[in-house]
Scaffold this active site. Structure first.
Site, PDB file in Angstrom:
ATOM      1  N   SER A  48       0.841  -1.188   0.000  1.00  0.00           N
ATOM      2  CA  SER A  48       0.000   0.000   0.000  1.00  0.00           C
ATOM      3  C   SER A  48       0.882   1.246   0.000  1.00  0.00           C
ATOM      4  O   SER A  48       2.059   1.173  -0.372  1.00  0.00           O
ATOM      5  CB  SER A  48      -0.942  -0.024   1.206  1.00  0.00           C
ATOM      6  OG  SER A  48      -1.934   0.956   1.094  1.00  0.00           O
ATOM      7  N   ASN A  49       0.338   2.381   0.376  1.00  0.00           N
ATOM      8  CA  ASN A  49       1.106   3.632   0.420  1.00  0.00           C
ATOM      9  C   ASN A  49       0.578   4.511   1.545  1.00  0.00           C
ATOM     10  O   ASN A  49      -0.375   4.151   2.224  1.00  0.00           O
ATOM     11  CB  ASN A  49       1.035   4.347  -0.940  1.00  0.00           C
ATOM     12  CG  ASN A  49      -0.381   4.689  -1.330  1.00  0.00           C
ATOM     13  OD1 ASN A  49      -1.039   5.495  -0.670  1.00  0.00           O
ATOM     14  ND2 ASN A  49      -0.882   4.059  -2.385  1.00  0.00           N
TER      15      ASN A  49
END
Ligand code: CTP
Ligand code: CA
Length: 225
Positions: A33-34
């Protein structure tokens, strides 16, 4: 004509907004993810609703409360976000989500064990669909607004994305400035279109969301057939 105190600039307009990160599963307990917080997308959704729009917010995993009066659809992966976006009827699409560009080629059904991997491990990734480009290039597309977080050549990259994804507007921010953008409560952006641009000084994401909605509405109603 567009005075900032109007509460009905978007009256009768159906707006879909994507927000937050996507989460791409590796196995049942791990993902890629980020750091997107979803704050900008949620602020845009709240502001658009207050300005009279019918708002659907397609949200990746974030820790924010649902804005009042907004239809929130929770998703995890880019593929789920695309499916949710394609299921909407919309006049305007605002693609604020930080979509993971790649996902693991295979999702392990069981938790991956170190014994199977040894001292080095490789993860094979495949490209995710471009949600914004898919929506913007469908037959009779909505009015499409993209976002671009860049660390260099902001203007050039933003204009390139405007062209490549066939957008009406793109909102660019320089994320090399650590004070603003991702995860911050403040943001400074420049909006680009085919033959113009407008910059917004650093301000709260709430204030910026209102100002951006005003600009989006001006362009939407100007270009509307
Ligand atoms: N976007 C999207 N789906 C993707 C990737 C990006 O809908 N798979 C959207 C984002 O929501 C944003 C715009 O496209 O509105 C630009 O995203 P960005 O990450 O800046 O551009 P990319 O095309 O992914 O290019 P790169 O990351 O290589 O700069
Ligand atoms: Ca990207």
């Amino acid at each position: 004509l567009f005075d900032t105190h109007r509460t009905n600039v978007w009256q009768g307009t159906r707006i879909t907004i994507t927000a937050g990160p996507t989460r791409e599963a590796i196995d049942p307990v791990r993902y890629i993810s980020n750091h997107s917080s979803g704050k900008m997308g949620y602020a845009l959704a709240a502001a658009a609703q207050q300005l009279g729009a019918e708002v659907t917010l397609i949200s990746g995993p974030v820790t924010l409360p649902s804005p009042p009066g907004v239809n929130v659809i929770h998703v995890e992966s880019a593929e789920q976000m695309l499916a949710a976006a394609q299921a909407q009827t919309m006049d305007v699409f605002v693609s604020c989500a930080a979509v993971a560009d790649y996902r693991p080629a295979e999702v392990s059904q069981q938790k991956i064990k170190k014994e199977q991997k040894g001292d080095d491990a490789q993860l094979t990734l495949v490209k995710n669909p471009d949600i914004l480009k898919t929506i913007a290039t469908q037959p009779q597309p909505p009015f499409c607004i993209g976002f671009a977080a860049e660390t260099e050549k902001v203007r050039q990259h933003a204009l390139d994305k405007l062209q490549r994804k066939q957008l009406q507007l793109i909102v660019a921010n320089d994320v090399s400035d650590k004070q603003i953008g991702f995860n911050s409560d403040n943001n400074a952006v420049t909006v680009y279109w085919q033959d113009g641009e407008q910059s917004f000084a650093a301000q709260s994401k709430q204030n910026l969301a209102n100002a951006l909605n005003e600009l989006f509405a001006q362009h939407y109603f100007k270009n509307k057939p």
